[in-house]
Design an enzyme around this catalytic site. Sequence first.
Site, short mmCIF file in Angstrom:
data_model
loop_
_atom_site.label_atom_id
_atom_site.label_comp_id
_atom_site.label_asym_id
_atom_site.label_seq_id
_atom_site.Cartn_x
_atom_site.Cartn_y
_atom_site.Cartn_z
CD1 TRP A 298 72.68 -89.42 6.70
CD2 TRP A 298 70.50 -89.87 6.85
NE1 TRP A 298 72.52 -90.43 7.63
CE2 TRP A 298 71.19 -90.72 7.74
CE3 TRP A 298 69.11 -89.97 6.77
CZ2 TRP A 298 70.54 -91.66 8.53
CZ3 TRP A 298 68.46 -90.91 7.56
CH2 TRP A 298 69.18 -91.73 8.43
CG HIS A 299 66.43 -89.57 4.00
ND1 HIS A 299 66.62 -88.44 4.77
CD2 HIS A 299 65.74 -90.43 4.79
CE1 HIS A 299 66.06 -88.61 5.96
NE2 HIS A 299 65.52 -89.81 6.00
N GLY A 300 69.21 -90.00 0.26
CA GLY A 300 69.49 -90.49 -1.09
C GLY A 300 69.73 -89.34 -2.05
#
Length: 441
Positions: A298-300
Amino acid sequence: MVVLVFSSIEFLLYFLPIFILVYMIVPKRAKNGVLVIGSMIFYAYGDLRGLGLLAVSAVGNYMAARVIRRKSGLIAAVAVNIGVLILFKYYQGGAMLPLGISFYTFQAVSYLVDVYRREVPAERKIVDFAAYIMMFPKLVMGPITSYKDMRRQLRCRSCNAESLQEGLKLFILGLCAKVLLADRLALLWQEVQVTGFESISTPLAWIAAVAYSLRLYFDFAGYSLMALGMGRMLGYALPENFRQPYMAMSVREFYRRWHMSLGNWFCKYVYIPLGGSRRGESRTVCNLLAVWLLTSLWHGITGNFFIWGMGICLLIIMERQVGKLWKGKAPAICHLYLWAVIPVTWMCFAITDLGQLGIYLSRMFAIGETVAAHAGDWRAALTDYGLLLAVGLAASTPLARRLYEKLEKRWFGMLLLAAAFWFCVHRIMLEGENPFMYRNF
């Protein structure tokens, strides 16, 4: 992309006062409509191209919830939402990422699942549903709210002078956290980056890591507090997103206090459906790995986020094994443990280049033959930023909340808040606004 940032002059002195004035004078039945229009204007200012996608998401999910009857329909609707998110988030490295898509997509998915589970009925009024999805205080960076918690407020809420005053107080506190703490602490981290990780001493590496940890906290928690304040001004009680995470005594507890709305979302819609902790330790570990892998993605998709997420997961698993031995014992040691590991994990979060990350960690733990070019650099950093770091550390404890509760209703406290607001405006006019760190997630 020019974004109408909460901590910008355009937002503080033009958009917000005008919107609140219009919102307060229209009749109750029109308030959600005004909120939708205002939110679309707010969004269009920062991402006009993404406005169409936001509108399609609101209308599409509104219609989908009204016709979903079978599990296959739910899976298809959720797949479309997540598929669109993945497409924009990872195509060309997220260069075309629409503003706030992660947050409003998660809200839409939670709504569809809750309707299918019959925890809530499908919303009949599209304006009310659009207000839930598009509400500008939480549109870009949350908090992520469930429709179940918002449904009654969408229909009936108290919006008066008292709620406006209470909301304004919270908003000013969040603005101070962003402008006076987060943005100032960011300067130390920028200086270290300019100097080069190879050239810093081990003490400075730790000081900068703590500064970044506090900066990230006051930046995101400041935004969340401003969102809560604006929600209160509009008559909504948005959920608390941070609860003094640096006062936790374990990494597991830290992430129960940090970005709580995202943690609750993953718990309800991923961890518990997988079985939670009900099917033995091995299955619990697998479920935790799944949740933190998804959190990393989700963050990267760069390697540093994988290292960050899996490192956090391993620490939580380790704490589950030894936690019973330490539960309720030696709180000072537990706090020191947390403050030792969290800054290290935030470096894995902050430094996307794995080579540079390796260099920074080697400086933190004095590994290798590299000799710092400035062995006394940490003294200069403490001279310039020591007081700011001390204020940041104090503000991350219950001390700040207690002080606020003692002063908020007194005339002196009100005067301080007013002065703090205009001082923040002064700083922004001198230095310009800085974007919030989480807006790109």
